[in-house]
Scaffold this motif. Structure first.
Motif, PDB file in Angstrom:
ATOM      1  N   ALA A   1       0.836  -1.199   0.000  1.00 17.91           N
ATOM      2  CA  ALA A   1       0.000   0.000   0.000  1.00 17.91           C
ATOM      3  C   ALA A   1       0.868   1.244   0.000  1.00 17.91           C
ATOM      4  O   ALA A   1       1.964   1.257   0.560  1.00 17.91           O
ATOM      5  CB  ALA A   1      -0.927   0.016   1.222  1.00 17.91           C
ATOM      6  N   ARG A   2       0.349   2.257  -0.645  1.00 20.62           N
ATOM      7  CA  ARG A   2       0.939   3.595  -0.636  1.00 20.62           C
ATOM      8  C   ARG A   2      -0.168   4.550  -1.070  1.00 20.62           C
ATOM      9  O   ARG A   2      -1.259   4.120  -1.431  1.00 20.62           O
ATOM     10  CB  ARG A   2       2.166   3.679  -1.537  1.00 20.62           C
ATOM     11  CG  ARG A   2       1.905   3.381  -2.999  1.00 20.62           C
ATOM     12  CD  ARG A   2       3.204   3.430  -3.817  1.00 20.62           C
ATOM     13  NE  ARG A   2       2.973   3.017  -5.183  1.00 20.62           N
ATOM     14  CZ  ARG A   2       3.017   1.771  -5.628  1.00 20.62           C
ATOM     15  NH1 ARG A   2       3.288   0.788  -4.785  1.00 20.62           N
ATOM     16  NH2 ARG A   2       2.785   1.494  -6.885  1.00 20.62           N
TER      17      ARG A   2
ATOM     18  N   VAL B   1      -6.158  -5.203  -6.888  1.00 20.45           N
ATOM     19  CA  VAL B   1      -5.161  -4.150  -7.056  1.00 20.45           C
ATOM     20  C   VAL B   1      -5.906  -2.852  -7.357  1.00 20.45           C
ATOM     21  O   VAL B   1      -6.614  -2.753  -8.365  1.00 20.45           O
ATOM     22  CB  VAL B   1      -4.167  -4.486  -8.192  1.00 20.45           C
ATOM     23  CG1 VAL B   1      -3.174  -3.350  -8.378  1.00 20.45           C
ATOM     24  CG2 VAL B   1      -3.453  -5.800  -7.906  1.00 20.45           C
TER      25      VAL B   1
ATOM     26  N   ARG C   1      -2.748  -3.298  -2.729  1.00 24.93           N
ATOM     27  CA  ARG C   1      -2.856  -4.696  -3.183  1.00 24.93           C
ATOM     28  C   ARG C   1      -3.316  -5.494  -1.971  1.00 24.93           C
ATOM     29  O   ARG C   1      -2.672  -5.477  -0.919  1.00 24.93           O
ATOM     30  CB  ARG C   1      -1.505  -5.201  -3.675  1.00 24.93           C
ATOM     31  CG  ARG C   1      -1.545  -6.603  -4.233  1.00 24.93           C
ATOM     32  CD  ARG C   1      -0.147  -6.996  -4.763  1.00 24.93           C
ATOM     33  NE  ARG C   1      -0.151  -8.297  -5.372  1.00 24.93           N
ATOM     34  CZ  ARG C   1      -0.043  -9.450  -4.704  1.00 24.93           C
ATOM     35  NH1 ARG C   1       0.097  -9.443  -3.382  1.00 24.93           N
ATOM     36  NH2 ARG C   1      -0.063 -10.600  -5.342  1.00 24.93           N
TER      37      ARG C   1
ATOM     38  N   ALA D   1      -6.400   2.126  -0.586  1.00 31.23           N
ATOM     39  CA  ALA D   1      -5.750   3.053  -1.524  1.00 31.23           C
ATOM     40  C   ALA D   1      -6.204   4.495  -1.301  1.00 31.23           C
ATOM     41  O   ALA D   1      -5.405   5.427  -1.382  1.00 31.23           O
ATOM     42  CB  ALA D   1      -6.035   2.629  -2.965  1.00 31.23           C
TER      43      ALA D   1
ATOM     44  N   TYR E   1     -11.019   5.723  -8.299  1.00 30.64           N
ATOM     45  CA  TYR E   1     -10.135   4.569  -8.225  1.00 30.64           C
ATOM     46  C   TYR E   1     -10.649   3.466  -9.137  1.00 30.64           C
ATOM     47  O   TYR E   1     -11.860   3.279  -9.283  1.00 30.64           O
ATOM     48  CB  TYR E   1     -10.051   4.036  -6.783  1.00 30.64           C
ATOM     49  CG  TYR E   1      -9.470   5.063  -5.856  1.00 30.64           C
ATOM     50  CD1 TYR E   1      -8.131   5.048  -5.511  1.00 30.64           C
ATOM     51  CD2 TYR E   1     -10.254   6.107  -5.362  1.00 30.64           C
ATOM     52  CE1 TYR E   1      -7.587   6.027  -4.693  1.00 30.64           C
ATOM     53  CE2 TYR E   1      -9.717   7.089  -4.550  1.00 30.64           C
ATOM     54  CZ  TYR E   1      -8.385   7.034  -4.227  1.00 30.64           C
ATOM     55  OH  TYR E   1      -7.854   8.011  -3.427  1.00 30.64           O
TER      56      TYR E   1
ATOM     57  N   GLY F   1      -2.752   6.220  -2.867  1.00 31.07           N
ATOM     58  CA  GLY F   1      -3.422   5.968  -4.138  1.00 31.07           C
ATOM     59  C   GLY F   1      -3.263   4.575  -4.698  1.00 31.07           C
ATOM     60  O   GLY F   1      -3.712   4.294  -5.814  1.00 31.07           O
ATOM     61  N   TYR F   2      -2.663   3.662  -3.945  1.00 25.97           N
ATOM     62  CA  TYR F   2      -2.432   2.298  -4.445  1.00 25.97           C
ATOM     63  C   TYR F   2      -2.578   1.299  -3.303  1.00 25.97           C
ATOM     64  O   TYR F   2      -2.146   1.568  -2.179  1.00 25.97           O
ATOM     65  CB  TYR F   2      -1.019   2.166  -5.026  1.00 25.97           C
ATOM     66  CG  TYR F   2      -0.659   0.751  -5.402  1.00 25.97           C
ATOM     67  CD1 TYR F   2      -1.021   0.231  -6.636  1.00 25.97           C
ATOM     68  CD2 TYR F   2       0.008  -0.074  -4.508  1.00 25.97           C
ATOM     69  CE1 TYR F   2      -0.709  -1.084  -6.979  1.00 25.97           C
ATOM     70  CE2 TYR F   2       0.327  -1.393  -4.843  1.00 25.97           C
ATOM     71  CZ  TYR F   2      -0.038  -1.877  -6.077  1.00 25.97           C
ATOM     72  OH  TYR F   2       0.266  -3.175  -6.413  1.00 25.97           O
TER      73      TYR F   2
ATOM     74  N   ASN G   1      -5.884   1.367  -7.878  1.00 25.49           N
ATOM     75  CA  ASN G   1      -5.085   2.518  -8.301  1.00 25.49           C
ATOM     76  C   ASN G   1      -5.970   3.749  -8.396  1.00 25.49           C
ATOM     77  O   ASN G   1      -7.089   3.675  -8.928  1.00 25.49           O
ATOM     78  CB  ASN G   1      -4.477   2.277  -9.693  1.00 25.49           C
ATOM     79  CG  ASN G   1      -3.346   1.308  -9.661  1.00 25.49           C
ATOM     80  OD1 ASN G   1      -2.268   1.643  -9.216  1.00 25.49           O
ATOM     81  ND2 ASN G   1      -3.592   0.084 -10.126  1.00 25.49           N
ATOM     82  N   ARG G   2      -5.463   4.881  -7.907  1.00 24.60           N
ATOM     83  CA  ARG G   2      -6.168   6.149  -8.097  1.00 24.60           C
ATOM     84  C   ARG G   2      -5.956   6.572  -9.545  1.00 24.60           C
ATOM     85  O   ARG G   2      -4.841   6.583 -10.037  1.00 24.60           O
ATOM     86  CB  ARG G   2      -5.635   7.218  -7.146  1.00 24.60           C
ATOM     87  CG  ARG G   2      -6.396   8.539  -7.274  1.00 24.60           C
ATOM     88  CD  ARG G   2      -6.061   9.570  -6.214  1.00 24.60           C
ATOM     89  NE  ARG G   2      -4.639   9.684  -5.989  1.00 24.60           N
ATOM     90  CZ  ARG G   2      -4.059   9.558  -4.796  1.00 24.60           C
ATOM     91  NH1 ARG G   2      -4.771   9.296  -3.723  1.00 24.60           N
ATOM     92  NH2 ARG G   2      -2.758   9.687  -4.677  1.00 24.60           N
TER      93      ARG G   2
END
Length: 140
Positions: free
Chosen positions: A39-40, A104, A45, A76, A117, A42-43, A106-107
């Protein structure tokens, strides 16, 4: 409007870890066996064993797939140092799933107030669902 205290990609690792830990220990995530693996801002898994969540047809229940995608969306959306809540979601189920599932997220867009997202859910190499979500930044 509340501003993000961290420019994109600069959220401290300790902040992300605290947010991921909170998602991993939530009652619903534990109930379904979901676990954040990456994770980070905007993301995200997230993994889950789909073979233990079968419906009457012997494939992963659509509600379990939706929950996994929604969980990845939430992670995310909230790993950027600000709080966001879902305001709209949509899922397309593409093929049945029977094994371990990976979502998965993603922004794909952010206008400061709303962020969008895309979450793809996989069973091995097969794409089983596509989920789109819109999140609203929560004012302080």
């Amino acid at each position: 409007m509340t501003q993000n205290p961290h420019p994109p990609g600069t959220v401290p690792d300790s902040t992300v870890k605290m947010q991921v830990d909170a998602f991993d220990v939530s009652e619903f995530a534990r109930l379904l066996g979901m676990r954040v693996t990456e994770a980070r801002d905007g993301y995200a898994r997230v993994i889950m064993n789909g073979s233990e969540k079968k419906n009457a047809h012997g494939v992963a229940h659509g509600g379990a797939i939706f929950s996994l995608a929604d969980h990845a969306f939430g992670v995310a959306a909230n790993c950027g140092g600000i709080d966001r809540v879902a305001v709209s979601v949509h899922i397309q189920y593409l093929v049945p799933a029977t094994g371990d599932l990976v979502a998965v997220a993603n922004r794909v867009a952010d206008n400061g107030k709303y962020s969008t997202y895309r979450v793809m859910v996989y069973d091995g190499e097969r794409t089983v669902a596509a989920f789109d979500g819109v999140a609203l930044m929560v004012s302080a």
